[in-house]
Design an enzyme around this catalytic site. Structure first.
Site: not given
Ligand code: ATP
Ligand code: MG
Length: 275
Positions: A41, A22, A170, A137, A153, A24, A140, A135
């Site tokens: 991130k 959401k 959720t 699930k 998360d 970045g 996450n 949260d």
């Molecule tokens: P939200 O914005 O609701 O948290 P999200 O969990 O999909 O949504 P991000 O946490 O920004 O968003 O992650 C984006 C993508 O990058 C996801 O597909 C996630 O699986 C992957 N990702 C995030 N952190 C890591 C990590 N530390 N190692 C590997 N993949 C990651």
């Molecule tokens: Mg996330």
């Protein structure tokens, strides 16, 4: 990676794009000095402003930075520039557990027990630090290169001794006291562990319905049914029944989950599972 007061983007070589959330984008990155591979991130401040989520992110950072457990995704550091906030995260090379569950349809008892055991250990650690995730699930949960589960998360987590009132998460994974917006405590994570255990073994969460209200009613009744296929052991069902208990004070404790016969017999003590 060495501890350092002031990090900046020039300390990292940016690699492939991993995914987008959401707020970045996430990239593979390498810390130049140590060669250490991380997930970076990148969160745009403009987006945070739009959703007024500064406090939310600060809380996520503070909570995750204070946790150090093999099944909790590490947040090594963070820094920011004019327009962006950067989180330096442990890289989970095998990605989302959710995707693995979708591709395998459901997990073997060994794999499911290993994940439930890892989760129970990580949650026991979090609860000791007075952190309730709220949260948990499959989306996450991430997997590292060795297939070990990592809770990610902490956006919805709270750090508090007090009982909470707010509604979040959720609906499928929510405990009765949460869908009813009643007071809740750390026992909400134990309920969710029961939901996940079921979903790992059957491929779908237990209280699915046509719409949210249907799920709400099934949760409130604890309308738990075990399909005949796939075949699941009596011990696994016993654990699920002891977690999906309406009275939160009667749910099996995390310590007892770790000693439950199904976990003891099936979980891989190394935490990494490849059937
Ligand atoms: P939200 O914005 O609701 O948290 P999200 O969990 O999909 O949504 P991000 O946490 O920004 O968003 O992650 C984006 C993508 O990058 C996801 O597909 C996630 O699986 C992957 N990702 C995030 N952190 C890591 C990590 N530390 N190692 C590997 N993949 C990651
Ligand atoms: Mg996330």
């Amino acid at each position: 990676m060495a501890a350092k007061e002031e990090w900046s983007i020039s300390d990292f070589e940016i690699g492939k794009f991993i995914g987008e959330g959401k707020f970045g984008k996430v990239y593979l990155a390498r810390e130049k000095q140590s060669g250490y591979v991380v997930a970076l991130k990148v969160i745009f401040k403009a987006k945070l402003e739009k959703y007024r989520s500064h406090a939310h992110l600060r809380r996520e950072i503070e909570i995750q930075h204070g946790l150090n457990h093999p099944n909790v995704l590490r947040l090594f550091a963070w820094f920011h520039d004019e327009t962006r906030v950067f989180l330096v995260l442990e890289y989970a090379a095998r990605g989302e557990l959710y995707k693995l569950l979708k591709s395998l349809h459901h997990f073997s008892e060994k794999r499911a027990a290993t994940y439930v055991s890892s989760l129970a250990g990580a949650l026991a650690y979090c609860h000791e630090k007075h952190v309730i995730h709220r949260d948990i699930k499959p989306e996450n949960l991430l997997l590292d290169i060795e297939g070990r589960l990592k809770i990610a998360d902490f956006g919805w987590a709270v750090q508090s001794n007090a009982k909470r009132h707010t509604m979040c998460g959720t609906i499928d994974y929510l405990a009765p006291e949460m869908v009813e917006k009643k007071e809740h405590d750390h026992a909400v994570d134990n309920w969710t562990l029961g939901i996940l255990c079921y979903e790992f073994l059957y491929g779908v969460p237990p209280f699915e319905a046509e719409d949210e209200y249907g799920t709400f009613r099934r949760i409130m009744k604890v309308d738990l049914k075990f399909p005949s296929s796939p075949a699941v052991s009596v011990e696994a069902k016993d654990l699920i029944c002891k977690l999906l208990v309406k009275d939160s004070s009667k749910r099996l404790s995390l310590q007892k989950i770790l000693k439950h016969p199904w976990i003891v017999t099936h979980a891989d003590p190394s935490g990494s599972c490849c059937d």
